[in-house]
Design a protein around this motif. Structure first.
Motif, short mmCIF file in Angstrom:
data_model
loop_
_atom_site.label_atom_id
_atom_site.label_comp_id
_atom_site.label_asym_id
_atom_site.label_seq_id
_atom_site.Cartn_x
_atom_site.Cartn_y
_atom_site.Cartn_z
N PHE A 122 -6.11 11.20 -3.81
CA PHE A 122 -4.81 11.84 -3.96
C PHE A 122 -3.85 11.13 -3.03
N ALA A 123 -2.61 11.57 -3.00
CA ALA A 123 -1.59 10.91 -2.19
C ALA A 123 -0.99 11.88 -1.19
N MET A 124 -0.85 11.41 0.04
CA MET A 124 -0.10 12.11 1.07
C MET A 124 1.24 11.40 1.25
N ALA A 125 2.25 12.14 1.65
CA ALA A 125 3.58 11.58 1.84
C ALA A 125 3.64 10.82 3.16
N GLY A 126 4.15 9.60 3.11
CA GLY A 126 4.26 8.79 4.31
C GLY A 126 5.59 8.06 4.41
N LEU A 127 5.84 7.50 5.57
CA LEU A 127 6.97 6.61 5.83
C LEU A 127 6.44 5.34 6.45
N TRP A 128 7.06 4.22 6.13
CA TRP A 128 6.56 2.97 6.68
C TRP A 128 7.66 2.20 7.39
N GLN A 129 7.21 1.28 8.25
CA GLN A 129 8.13 0.51 9.08
C GLN A 129 7.56 -0.89 9.30
N ARG A 130 8.41 -1.90 9.13
CA ARG A 130 8.02 -3.26 9.48
C ARG A 130 8.43 -3.53 10.92
N TRP A 131 7.44 -3.85 11.75
CA TRP A 131 7.70 -4.09 13.16
C TRP A 131 7.47 -5.57 13.48
N GLU A 132 8.40 -6.17 14.25
CA GLU A 132 8.28 -7.58 14.62
C GLU A 132 8.67 -7.75 16.08
N ASP A 133 7.96 -8.63 16.76
CA ASP A 133 8.30 -8.97 18.13
C ASP A 133 7.63 -10.26 18.52
N ASP A 134 8.46 -11.27 18.81
CA ASP A 134 7.95 -12.54 19.33
C ASP A 134 6.83 -13.12 18.44
N GLY A 135 7.07 -13.10 17.14
CA GLY A 135 6.11 -13.67 16.20
C GLY A 135 5.03 -12.72 15.75
N ASP A 136 4.90 -11.58 16.39
CA ASP A 136 3.92 -10.57 15.99
C ASP A 136 4.55 -9.67 14.94
N ARG A 137 3.96 -9.60 13.76
CA ARG A 137 4.51 -8.82 12.66
C ARG A 137 3.48 -7.81 12.18
N ARG A 138 3.90 -6.58 12.01
CA ARG A 138 3.00 -5.53 11.53
C ARG A 138 3.74 -4.64 10.55
N GLN A 139 3.00 -4.20 9.54
CA GLN A 139 3.47 -3.17 8.64
C GLN A 139 2.80 -1.87 9.09
N THR A 140 3.58 -0.88 9.46
CA THR A 140 3.02 0.34 10.05
C THR A 140 3.43 1.56 9.24
N VAL A 141 2.66 2.63 9.38
CA VAL A 141 2.87 3.81 8.55
C VAL A 141 2.54 5.07 9.33
N THR A 142 3.24 6.16 8.99
CA THR A 142 2.94 7.48 9.51
C THR A 142 2.76 8.45 8.36
N ILE A 143 1.98 9.49 8.57
CA ILE A 143 1.76 10.54 7.57
C ILE A 143 2.61 11.74 7.96
N LEU A 144 3.38 12.24 7.01
CA LEU A 144 4.23 13.40 7.26
C LEU A 144 3.40 14.68 7.26
N THR A 145 3.79 15.62 8.11
CA THR A 145 3.09 16.90 8.18
C THR A 145 4.07 18.04 7.96
N THR A 146 3.52 19.19 7.58
CA THR A 146 4.30 20.39 7.34
C THR A 146 3.46 21.60 7.76
N ASP A 147 3.97 22.81 7.46
CA ASP A 147 3.19 24.01 7.75
C ASP A 147 1.91 24.01 6.90
N PRO A 148 0.86 24.63 7.39
CA PRO A 148 -0.39 24.67 6.61
C PRO A 148 -0.29 25.67 5.47
N ASN A 149 -1.05 25.42 4.41
CA ASN A 149 -1.20 26.45 3.38
C ASN A 149 -2.32 27.40 3.80
N GLU A 150 -2.65 28.36 2.94
CA GLU A 150 -3.63 29.38 3.31
C GLU A 150 -5.00 28.78 3.59
#
Length: 226
Positions: A122-150
């Motif tokens: 299944f799929a969870m909702a996420g946001l992603w970010q391309r990070w770069e510094d001094d030749g170091d490149r990364r594609q990074t991601v976080t998982i969004l959270t909300t209130d729990p269901n029952e």
């Protein structure tokens, strides 16, 4: 929150399920920890499954930062770290089930697996970010959270934003306001939660045995969701 996940659906089934090409070197993983790569689908490449590092790194982050593994869906739009990504970089984070730890009152926490019944991914909702510094490149991601269901409430006061199947495309293509409406406790009744072994506590344990029910526990959480 969501601090451990898994993805072990067969490659062909993943491609069919999400109508996206999966990398040839894909391998099932049963115990994915922060900083590990996560399989994601982005709005700009919806027909390809990519791998991004789990731990969203804002542009100003240092190279040794761990990044944000989770972001609160209610406030991501106003946080400097996430506001740009909220506007324009949503993604689907693919999962076969995530793990939460329940207080037992016996000096240890009992891990539980939360998965969707009759669906290997299944799929969870996420946001992603391309990070770069001094030749170091990364594609990074976080998982969004909300209130729990029952179902998840007995385990934790937050849960991953699990998207109903019919909302996955909307999450990638809609504007921020419409996506915000999707960030709610999972509304359907096809999730399951059951206790598993504490072997999951060690990220180096990565085998099918991780998802086997812990027979030492009397019941799962079905009683809490009824």
């Amino acid at each position: 929150m969501c601090g451990r996940t898994s993805l072990f659906a067969p490659r062909a089934e993943l491609e069919s399920r999400f109508d996206a090409r999966v990398p040839d070197d894909y391998r099932p993983r049963y115990n994915v920890a922060p900083s590990d790569p996560l399989e994601v689908i982005t709005a700009d490449q919806p027909d390809v499954v990519q791998r991004f590092d789990w731990g969203f790194m804002p542009r100003w982050a240092d190279a040794d930062d761990q990044g944000f593994i989770n972001a609160r869906a209610e406030t991501a739009h106003e946080k400097p770290a996430f506001s740009d990504a909220w506007e324009s970089r949503p993604c689907l984070v693919l999962s076969s089930g995530f793990y939460e730890w329940k207080e037992t009152g016996r000096g240890r926490k009992q891990p539980y697996r939360v998965s969707r019944e009759d669906d290997l991914a299944f799929a969870m909702a996420g946001l992603w970010q391309r990070w770069e510094d001094d030749g170091d490149r990364r594609q990074t991601v976080t998982i969004l959270t909300t209130d729990p269901n029952e179902l998840v409430e007995p385990l934790h006061d937050r849960m991953a934003v699990v998207l109903p199947r019919e909302a996955e495309t909307t999450w990638l293509t809609a504007g921020p306001d419409e996506r915000a409406d999707l960030c709610r406790p999972y509304p359907n009744d096809d999730l399951d939660a059951y206790p598993i072994s504490t072997a999951v506590n060690d990220p180096s344990n990565d085998s099918p045995a991780i998802v086997e029910p812990d027979r030492s526990e009397q019941t799962g959480l079905g009683e809490f969701g009824s």
